[in-house]
Enzyme design. Structure first.
Site, PDB file in Angstrom:
ATOM      1  N   MET A  83      11.959   9.028 -39.619  1.00  0.00           N
ATOM      2  CA  MET A  83      10.766   9.561 -38.964  1.00  0.00           C
ATOM      3  C   MET A  83      10.825   9.210 -37.472  1.00  0.00           C
ATOM      4  O   MET A  83       9.792   9.131 -36.793  1.00  0.00           O
ATOM      5  CB  MET A  83       9.506   8.999 -39.612  1.00  0.00           C
ATOM      6  CG  MET A  83       9.448   9.328 -41.102  1.00  0.00           C
ATOM      7  SD  MET A  83       7.797   9.448 -41.774  1.00  0.00           S
ATOM      8  CE  MET A  83       7.162   7.837 -41.412  1.00  0.00           C
ATOM      9  N   GLY A  84      12.038   8.976 -36.959  1.00  0.00           N
ATOM     10  CA  GLY A  84      12.197   8.654 -35.542  1.00  0.00           C
ATOM     11  C   GLY A  84      11.756   7.237 -35.236  1.00  0.00           C
ATOM     12  O   GLY A  84      11.703   6.384 -36.120  1.00  0.00           O
ATOM     13  N   GLY A  89      17.596  -0.994 -37.752  1.00  0.00           N
ATOM     14  CA  GLY A  89      17.695  -0.688 -39.185  1.00  0.00           C
ATOM     15  C   GLY A  89      18.196   0.726 -39.400  1.00  0.00           C
ATOM     16  O   GLY A  89      19.087   0.969 -40.229  1.00  0.00           O
ATOM     17  N   HIS A  90      17.648   1.671 -38.628  1.00  0.00           N
ATOM     18  CA  HIS A  90      18.124   3.055 -38.714  1.00  0.00           C
ATOM     19  C   HIS A  90      19.583   3.133 -38.270  1.00  0.00           C
ATOM     20  O   HIS A  90      20.395   3.832 -38.891  1.00  0.00           O
ATOM     21  CB  HIS A  90      17.306   3.966 -37.791  1.00  0.00           C
ATOM     22  CG  HIS A  90      15.848   4.049 -38.114  1.00  0.00           C
ATOM     23  ND1 HIS A  90      14.867   3.607 -37.259  1.00  0.00           N
ATOM     24  CD2 HIS A  90      15.193   4.539 -39.200  1.00  0.00           C
ATOM     25  CE1 HIS A  90      13.680   3.826 -37.791  1.00  0.00           C
ATOM     26  NE2 HIS A  90      13.842   4.382 -38.964  1.00  0.00           N
ATOM     27  N   GLN A 114       3.340  12.848 -46.395  1.00  0.00           N
ATOM     28  CA  GLN A 114       3.403  11.515 -46.985  1.00  0.00           C
ATOM     29  C   GLN A 114       2.363  10.570 -46.409  1.00  0.00           C
ATOM     30  O   GLN A 114       2.296   9.407 -46.802  1.00  0.00           O
ATOM     31  CB  GLN A 114       4.807  10.933 -46.864  1.00  0.00           C
ATOM     32  CG  GLN A 114       5.250  10.576 -45.462  1.00  0.00           C
ATOM     33  CD  GLN A 114       6.733  10.250 -45.431  1.00  0.00           C
ATOM     34  OE1 GLN A 114       7.590  11.102 -45.618  1.00  0.00           O
ATOM     35  NE2 GLN A 114       7.060   8.994 -45.194  1.00  0.00           N
ATOM     36  N   SER A 259       9.416   0.654 -37.918  1.00  0.00           N
ATOM     37  CA  SER A 259       8.850   1.384 -36.774  1.00  0.00           C
ATOM     38  C   SER A 259       7.410   0.950 -36.523  1.00  0.00           C
ATOM     39  O   SER A 259       6.933   0.959 -35.391  1.00  0.00           O
ATOM     40  CB  SER A 259       8.882   2.890 -37.042  1.00  0.00           C
ATOM     41  OG  SER A 259      10.203   3.297 -37.294  1.00  0.00           O
TER      42      SER A 259
END
Ligand SMILES: Nc1ncnc2c1ncn2[C@@H]1O[C@H](COP(=O)(O)OP(=O)(O)OP(=O)(O)O)[C@@H](O)[C@H]1O
Ligand SMILES: CC(C)(CO)[C@@H](O)C(=O)[O-]
Ligand code: BAL
Length: 389
Positions: A83-84, A89-90, A114, A259
């Site tokens: 989700m940007g 972690g991403h 969601q 995030s």
């Protein structure tokens, strides 16, 4: 309501062992769910992230056109759904994907379906410009490492009109629409607190998998129940993709990168490790003390969490941090249903969610976090690996 700065612990590219974890986002956080085209290059040719070969694909049609030749050439394609508001972690998911695939597609889409109606869709951090700069840097890093099979080939950043052609997806439990539901696993824990969450996740992932047709999809163990839901989705709908789960990337003090950590601000950030500390104590009870009983394992976590809360409540309101425990759970790794005793042959999943409340009596100049520091929901988990007795 809002939910959940990261630095990192030494990274690992080892896969997480369940059945199948920086940067701060102090930079401007905007509040639109579709990224602008600024920060990308649009010349006569295809749109790209500047100074890179990373394509920016914005429509389903453009992904399909991009995908087709790779199918014919038997080049493997990996998908990393996000989700940007990218953090380390991403990036570790993308690193893992580049190791074992010719092409990596990163999707950046804040999926409205969601988010419950009272959740933080409007304030969810959108940092497209720094995300594309981060991807450009990572792509150079990947290119320098000869051990990688591939690099970041494309970013898929669709609009909601593209993703939901029949109209804006319902966010209410009884909304009508074309949804994928995965029960009972999607109903417990996160699903109990966020009743439309896994329906939204499963629905958008089904769409993303259908659009990108990836050989492999990469998810983080930080959202452990989500990985169980995705595995069920792939198995039950015969989707032709392999689900890879990577370990949780953590800050030095143990906090799982997320995030939503940008909402915390300085005061709450220091206490945000409470869940990790509690779960670690519970893991210790299982591993070191050898207990298999729920009451002993979760009891150890509860003691730590309540101790930290008591210590905070003894401080003056101008200094303290208040939080509520949503749940502490010991669950079966395949079903996420609560268990009384850990079967050593199967192991278990220790998980929890806490709600950090807004700070009281903010001080002059105090860093309250993104959006003025609303309530933040944090989740974390530890997998109790199977062991032979
Ligand atoms: N600390 C982390 N370690 C490993 N994977 C992570 C971590 N944080 C997020 N991911 C994974 O990245 C993918 C995209 O997640 P997402 O974009 O929601 O980020 P997030 O940090 O989880 O955001 P949020 O704060 O909204 O939960 C998911 O598979 C998620 O599990
Ligand atoms: C998988 C996902 C990208 C679907 O929107 C989201 O739930 C997330 O970021 O974990
Ligand atoms: N990382 C899971 C996405 C969400 O909480 O909405």
């Amino acid at each position: 309501e809002s939910f959940s700065s990261p630095q990192t612990r030494p990274q690992t590219t080892q896969r997480a062992t369940i059945p199948s974890s920086s940067r701060t986002m102090a930079s401007a956080c905007r509040t639109s769910s579709s990224p602008p085209s600024r920060g990308t290059t649009r010349t006569a040719g295809p749109e790209k992230i500047p100074s890179t070969s990373i394509r920016v694909l914005r429509s389903v049609e453009s992904v399909r056109r991009w995908r087709k030749p790779h199918l014919l050439d038997h080049r493997s394609v990996a998908l990393v759904p996000t989700m940007g508001a990218l953090h380390e972690g991403h990036l570790n998911l993308i690193r893992a994907a580049a190791k074992e695939n010719h092409h990596v597609v990163v999707s950046v889409y804040v999926n409205p379906a969601q988010f419950g109606i009272k959740e933080d869709l409007a304030s969810y951090p959108v940092t497209w410009e720094s995300d594309t700069a981060t991807l450009a840097r990572l792509d150079r890093e990947l290119a320098d490492d000869g051990a990688n099979l591939g690099r970041i080939s494309a970013v898929f950043a669709p609009t909601t009109a593209d993703m939901y052609p029949s109209g804006f997806p319902g966010q209410e439990v009884d909304s009508k629409g074309s949804f994928v539901t995965i029960t009972p696993v999607g109903e417990v824990l996160e699903g109990a607190s966020r009743p439309t969450f896994f329906r939204g996740v499963a629905t958008v992932c089904m769409k993303l998998f259908n659009i990108v047709q990836p050989e492999r999809v990469y998810f983080g163990q930080k959202d452990v129940q989500q990985t169980v839901v995705i595995r069920s989705l792939v198995r039950d709908f015969m989707l032709n993709t392999e689900v890879v789960v990577m370990p949780t990337t953590r800050a030095e003090d143990g906090l799982a990168l997320s995030s939503r950590n940008v909402y915390l601000g300085e005061r709450r950030r220091k206490v945000a490790t409470v869940l990790w500390k509690g779960l670690s104590k519970a893991e210790e009870a299982y591993l070191r003390d050898g207990t298999r009983e729920r009451k002993d394992i979760l009891g150890a976590a509860e003691e730590v969490v309540h101790g930290i809360l008591e210590a905070q409540m003894a401080l003056p309101p101008s200094e303290r941090v208040r939080f509520e425990v949503d749940y502490l759970s010991l669950a079966d790794p395949q079903t996420m249903q609560e268990i009384e005793v850990v079967d050593p042959a199967k192991g278990g999943i220790l998980s929890g969610a806490i709600r950090m409340l807004p700070v009281e009596e903010p001080q002059e100049g105090e860093d309250l976090g993104h959006s003025g520091g609303p309530a933040v929901r944090l989740i974390d988990n530890i997998i109790l690996a199977p062991r032979s007795e």
